[in-house]
Design a protein around this motif. Sequence first.
Motif, short mmCIF file in Angstrom:
data_model
loop_
_atom_site.label_atom_id
_atom_site.label_comp_id
_atom_site.label_asym_id
_atom_site.label_seq_id
_atom_site.Cartn_x
_atom_site.Cartn_y
_atom_site.Cartn_z
N TYR A 149 0.87 -1.27 0.07
CA TYR A 149 -0.16 0.06 0.19
C TYR A 149 0.81 1.10 0.10
CZ TYR A 149 -3.62 -3.25 1.31
OH TYR A 149 -4.31 -4.63 1.44
N ASN A 150 0.99 2.08 -1.08
CA ASN A 150 1.87 3.08 -1.15
C ASN A 150 1.11 4.31 -1.09
OD1 ASN A 150 4.10 1.28 -2.34
ND2 ASN A 150 2.69 0.90 -3.78
N LEU A 151 1.65 5.32 -0.42
CA LEU A 151 1.30 6.71 -0.44
C LEU A 151 2.51 7.63 -0.66
CD1 LEU A 151 -0.72 8.92 0.28
CD2 LEU A 151 -0.33 8.67 2.63
N SER A 173 13.03 19.39 -6.51
CA SER A 173 11.89 18.80 -6.01
C SER A 173 11.94 17.83 -4.86
CB SER A 173 11.33 18.06 -7.21
OG SER A 173 12.17 16.85 -7.37
N PHE A 174 11.03 17.66 -4.08
CA PHE A 174 11.08 16.77 -2.84
C PHE A 174 9.89 15.83 -2.80
CE2 PHE A 174 12.60 20.87 -1.43
CZ PHE A 174 13.81 20.69 -0.98
N ARG A 175 10.41 14.62 -2.45
CA ARG A 175 9.39 13.38 -2.23
C ARG A 175 9.33 12.69 -1.03
NH1 ARG A 175 10.99 8.22 -5.69
NH2 ARG A 175 9.60 6.67 -4.51
N LEU A 176 8.30 12.55 -0.52
CA LEU A 176 7.83 11.97 0.71
C LEU A 176 7.10 10.72 0.36
CD1 LEU A 176 7.94 11.99 3.93
CD2 LEU A 176 5.59 13.26 3.80
N PHE A 177 7.60 9.64 0.86
CA PHE A 177 6.78 8.14 0.54
C PHE A 177 6.57 7.34 1.64
CE2 PHE A 177 10.98 7.91 -0.99
CZ PHE A 177 11.31 6.54 -0.50
N GLU A 178 5.56 6.53 1.47
CA GLU A 178 5.42 5.43 2.89
C GLU A 178 4.82 4.41 2.04
OE1 GLU A 178 5.55 5.02 6.02
OE2 GLU A 178 4.29 3.49 5.95
N THR A 179 5.16 2.84 2.33
CA THR A 179 4.73 1.79 1.72
C THR A 179 4.69 0.82 2.93
OG1 THR A 179 6.08 2.03 -0.33
CG2 THR A 179 5.37 -0.05 0.33
N TYR A 180 3.47 0.16 2.96
CA TYR A 180 3.19 -0.78 3.84
C TYR A 180 3.03 -1.90 3.36
CZ TYR A 180 0.54 -3.59 7.21
OH TYR A 180 0.23 -4.82 7.93
N ASN A 199 7.15 -2.04 6.76
CA ASN A 199 6.87 -0.41 6.61
C ASN A 199 7.98 -0.10 6.15
OD1 ASN A 199 4.86 1.18 6.95
ND2 ASN A 199 4.73 1.37 9.07
N ASP A 200 7.84 0.94 5.11
CA ASP A 200 9.01 1.73 4.66
C ASP A 200 8.56 2.96 4.42
OD1 ASP A 200 11.01 -0.39 3.90
OD2 ASP A 200 9.98 -1.15 2.17
N PHE A 201 9.50 4.05 4.84
CA PHE A 201 9.29 5.50 4.81
C PHE A 201 10.33 6.14 4.35
CE2 PHE A 201 9.85 9.66 6.71
CZ PHE A 201 8.59 10.23 6.45
N GLY A 202 10.32 7.16 3.29
CA GLY A 202 11.29 7.83 2.91
C GLY A 202 11.20 9.12 2.56
N VAL A 203 12.34 10.03 2.31
CA VAL A 203 12.44 11.18 1.84
C VAL A 203 13.56 11.43 1.00
CG1 VAL A 203 12.55 13.72 2.55
CG2 VAL A 203 11.40 12.29 3.92
N MET A 204 13.01 12.18 -0.33
CA MET A 204 13.96 12.22 -1.23
C MET A 204 14.06 13.84 -1.87
SD MET A 204 14.59 10.38 -4.83
CE MET A 204 13.60 8.79 -4.43
N SER A 205 15.11 14.25 -2.54
CA SER A 205 15.11 15.50 -3.01
C SER A 205 16.08 15.35 -4.23
CB SER A 205 15.66 16.58 -1.95
OG SER A 205 17.04 16.46 -1.53
#
Length: 95
Positions: free
Chosen positions: A49-51, A62-69, A85-91
């Motif tokens: 499940y990706n957000l 640009s910036f990206r914030l993501f969560e995958t369960y 559960n994975d969480f990440g921030v990328m620029s």
Amino acid sequence: MTIKPIPSITVMAVPDFLWRQASADGVYIGPSGSAFAAYSGGRAIGTDYNLEASWQTTDPLSFRLFETYFARGKAFAAAGAKKGNDFGVMSNCRI
């Protein structure tokens, strides 16, 4: 589903349904290709499940914030695997 509340922001929510071709197939992960799950259980590996939210602040930045369960399926449950559960921030900065 993708929503763009304003042109510079994108919000996406999507499930990934993960299956193997046959219940006798292994489940492989990573560049090593090692078998992760036992060759038993059902064909369903699990569901991601990706957000994700991305923000294009300027043309090059640009910036990206993501969560995958990850919810395990029968194939992973048979191998004793747990949910994840994975969480990440990328620029990104393009020059």
